[in-house]
Design a protein around this motif. Structure first.
Motif, PDB file in Angstrom:
ATOM      1  N   GLU A   1       0.967  -1.243   0.048  1.00 53.19           N
ATOM      2  CA  GLU A   1       0.090  -0.052   0.106  1.00 53.19           C
ATOM      3  C   GLU A   1       0.779   1.153  -0.091  1.00 53.19           C
ATOM      4  OE1 GLU A   1      -3.435  -0.279  -0.949  1.00 53.19           O
ATOM      5  OE2 GLU A   1      -3.029   1.468  -0.045  1.00 53.19           O
TER       6      GLU A   1
ATOM      7  N   ASN B   1       2.444   1.812  -3.258  1.00 58.46           N
ATOM      8  CA  ASN B   1       1.460   2.507  -4.166  1.00 58.46           C
ATOM      9  C   ASN B   1       1.398   3.787  -4.012  1.00 58.46           C
ATOM     10  OD1 ASN B   1       1.211  -0.063  -5.697  1.00 58.46           O
ATOM     11  ND2 ASN B   1      -0.635  -0.841  -4.558  1.00 58.46           N
ATOM     12  N   MET B   2       1.165   4.053  -2.698  1.00 53.27           N
ATOM     13  CA  MET B   2       0.947   5.575  -2.497  1.00 53.27           C
ATOM     14  C   MET B   2       1.999   6.465  -2.749  1.00 53.27           C
ATOM     15  SD  MET B   2      -2.126   5.791  -2.015  1.00 53.27           S
ATOM     16  CE  MET B   2      -2.375   7.480  -1.575  1.00 53.27           C
TER      17      MET B   2
ATOM     18  N   SER C   1       4.131   6.046  -4.964  1.00 51.09           N
ATOM     19  CA  SER C   1       4.128   6.333  -6.509  1.00 51.09           C
ATOM     20  C   SER C   1       3.064   7.224  -6.910  1.00 51.09           C
ATOM     21  CB  SER C   1       4.305   4.988  -7.230  1.00 51.09           C
ATOM     22  OG  SER C   1       2.782   4.675  -6.995  1.00 51.09           O
ATOM     23  N   HIS C   2       2.040   7.201  -6.429  1.00 48.12           N
ATOM     24  CA  HIS C   2       0.703   8.063  -6.590  1.00 48.12           C
ATOM     25  C   HIS C   2       1.173   9.448  -6.371  1.00 48.12           C
ATOM     26  CE1 HIS C   2      -2.789  10.077  -5.475  1.00 48.12           C
ATOM     27  NE2 HIS C   2      -3.448   9.252  -6.257  1.00 48.12           N
TER      28      HIS C   2
END
Lengths: 119, 551
Positions: free
Chosen positions: B325, B328-329, B331-332
């Motif tokens: 998670e 992912n965040m 990279s977001h």
């Protein structure tokens, strides 16, 4: 007549950058940073294209897409979903969005998609 | 025979046979050899002997009398007292010591006063010994495999009965039978203790230790062992699983059952150890993440079953999920500002261009190139992370390779505006694959070509097709590759061997990704021979639909 594009993204810089770019290209642009403000607006207004971010600080762009596609008056408005989330690609199609543009994208990518969808 | 009988020196064969038959029965009746030997001892007197003593030597070298018998209980008391006060092993000339030393039977047909005197330590000792009335003695060693662990002493105490040589052989036979019974009992005890020790050891393992026979999931499968830890971990009694493979399967989360059976099947068939992660249900109804390390059990070179240890990895799995998670965040978070930077830069480029401010346009172009680079790095970091978590995904579609190569070159031109990237050749037919991954693969090679060609700012991209094979060749006129580097260039994180090589920028993952992507498409990357003038890579991708593996 100018085409009307509505852009919804919780990031102010993105909203501004996309807005300016589209205006330069001759589109009419309305921007929203909050999902519920957009929903309120679209009830009584029309658009030729909706550019929607997936994560909207309190709302999920996919849910908004589903709602729009369910509305018989608004379901024909094309929805272009944008997102920086790596696994967004898979779930976006399920929501009913007409296209997906992963971040980071550049102006050219954006304009090509907009031209294609806002017919 | 009784006291009033005239002098008889021998016991009859039938006396012995009766005794041997009876004692065999007793010795075989129980594993408690102390009890059985005591019974046999009381059986032996007064028929076979007037006195009988069974002694075992323990680990400390002490002699322990485990049985002593005489018809008269008073005399038995005296004999026990004698042993207590004058312990056997301390007496220098004792028969027991002689047996220990020689491992042979000690036979004294007539015990004379003189002989007795040799063993006397003091007056009291003499009195006690004399009261026993020892007249004739046969002391036989209790031994197993040539090792003496005790002795049985037979004593005649009445003047008209003596042992003769023939008696020795029969009594030795009896002692051998007794020795076997004792060894048998000791081995059993040892094995029970070993088992207890093993069970204790296994209960210390923080995982469920188990063993099964037969092909996993088949009718023939049997669970033969499950350690007690399953009680702690899942709340079940191990007996619930023993020989009940169905119960075991029902414990596995329905979504994981097939995977578990498949992977265990592979271990059973190929003999290769495997680590299998799956969810198991506790008695409370909750699921736990288990990691089961499974290996084969061989018998005569054939795999007959499986054994393994299953540990609770719930915490680790949860942590991994959180890390995923996080990645992912991250990279977001990074991708979002890069996007707006891109768009603003393009906007400015346009504005300055319209106003004819070409110097500014130049700066903006350079800026844009750097944003691209930043973006590439972020994507590479994310890719490494995804690959490590097993989430490097592919999405297959049909596309035109010519268009893709053009797009890749265009992107590289933005990042490196000083370089000239020429495209030559054209191919027909569509490629089935992951368009963006392929673009990534090509860009990585071009990126490398440019990085390692700081002097000659020219790269050539040549498209060819040989039958069903697409070939993209990327050629540069840079520093070239050493022989050793050629074999390692596609390794993850490899950036060159020499200090000089490490002065070039990059993470060392570009070509690694390219080779992985090529493989995923059923193709490969190869290094062409350049006769020392720079480097040339060829990306070979087959057009064949069937060679693509599903992601």
């Amino acid at each position: 007549m100018k085409k009307h594009i509505v852009v919804v993204d919780d990031d102010a810089a993105i909203l501004d950058a996309i807005g300016l770019t589209l205006q330069e290209e001759g589109y009419k642009v309305t921007t929203f940073s909050r999902g519920h403000n957009f929903l309120h607006f679209i009830k009584d207004n029309d658009a030729d294209l909706i550019i929607l971010d997936m994560l909207l600080s309190g709302m999920d762009g996919r849910d908004i897409t589903k709602a729009i596609k369910k509305d018989k008056d608004k379901k024909d408005i094309p929805v272009l979903m944008i997102s920086a989330h790596p696994s967004a690609f898979k779930s976006v199609g399920i929501s009913g969005a007409d296209a997906f543009l992963p971040k980071p994208f550049d102006t050219l990518d954006l304009l090509l998609e907009v031209e294609r969808l806002a017919v | 025979m009784d006291d009033t009988e005239p002098f008889r020196s021998r016991l009859t064969n039938s006396d012995y046979l009766d005794f041997l038959a009876e004692s065999e029965k007793i010795l075989g009746s129980s594993l408690n050899y102390k009890t059985t030997l005591r019974s046999v001892a009381s059986l032996a007197v007064p028929k076979i002997a007037d006195w009988i003593s069974v002694d075992i030597f323990d680990e400390d070298g002490k002699v322990k009398q485990i049985a002593v018998a005489h018809k008269d209980p008073e005399k038995v008391k005296k004999a026990k007292m004698l042993r207590r006060q004058f312990p056997a092993n301390k007496q220098h000339n004792s028969l027991i010591n002689k047996i220990i030393k020689s491992k042979k039977t000690q036979f004294i047909p007539h015990v004379t006063d003189k002989l007795l005197e040799q063993r006397v330590q003091n007056t009291r000792h003499r009195k006690l010994l004399q009261s026993l009335g020892i007249k004739s003695v046969i002391a036989t060693p209790l031994k197993v495999k040539g090792c003496v662990f005790g002795a049985i002493t037979f004593v005649m105490a009445k003047s008209h009965r003596n042992y003769i040589k023939q008696d020795v052989h029969i009594l030795e036979y009896f002692t051998d039978r007794a020795a076997q019974a004792i060894e048998h009992a000791m081995l059993y005890q040892e094995s029970v203790l070993k088992q207890e020790k093993l069970d204790n050891l296994i209960s210390q393992v923080p995982g469920i230790v188990w063993e099964s026979t037969g092909h996993p999931g088949s009718e023939k499968e049997q669970i033969v062992y499950v350690s007690d830890y399953i009680r702690n971990l899942l709340g079940y009694n191990p007996s619930k699983l023993i020989n009940n493979p169905k119960f075991r399967i029902n414990l596995i989360h329905p979504d994981d059952v097939q995977k578990v059976l498949n992977q265990m099947g592979v271990v059973f068939e190929d003999g290769e150890e495997a680590t299998i992660q799956y969810r198991a249900k506790c008695s409370s109804g909750n699921y736990l993440w288990l990691e089961n390390r499974v290996g084969p059990i061989y018998k005569k070179n054939k795999i007959i079953g499986l054994r393994g240890v299953a540990m609770d990895v719930s915490e680790r799995v949860e942590w991994e999920e959180r890390r995923r998670e996080f990645t992912n965040m991250v990279s977001h978070e990074l991708r979002t500002p890069i996007t707006s930077l891109n768009i603003y830069t393009t906007l400015l480029e346009k504005k300055f261009s319209e106003k004819g401010q070409y110097e500014n346009v130049n700066s903006i172009i350079k800026m844009h190139g750097q944003i691209n680079k930043l973006s590439e790095l972020v994507e590479q970091l994310l890719d490494i992370s995804q690959m490590e978590l097993g989430k490097f995904s592919y999405n297959f579609s049909k596309y035109d390779l010519n268009k893709l190569v053009k797009k890749a070159i265009k992107k590289m031109n933005i990042t490196y505006p000083d370089y000239q990237i020429d495209m030559q050749g054209k191919v027909s037919g569509l490629l089935i694959g992951d368009e963006s991954r392929m673009e990534q693969a090509i860009e990585n090679i071009i990126d490398n070509a440019i990085k390692y060609s700081p002097e000659i700012k020219k790269v050539e991209v040549i498209l060819k097709k040989q039958k069903n094979l697409f070939c993209i060749t990327i050629k540069d006129y840079g520093v070239g590759l050493s022989q050793s580097a050629k074999s390692k260039i596609f390794n993850k994180f490899y950036r060159g061997d020499t200090k000089e090589r490490k002065t070039y920028p990059g993470l060392g993952v570009g070509l690694f990704f390219t080779s992985q992507i090529a493989k995923q498409h059923g193709g490969m990357v190869k290094i062409d021979d350049t006769n020392g003038k720079g480097t040339s890579f060829s990306l070979l991708i087959p057009q064949n639909e069937e060679t693509y593996s599903s992601s």
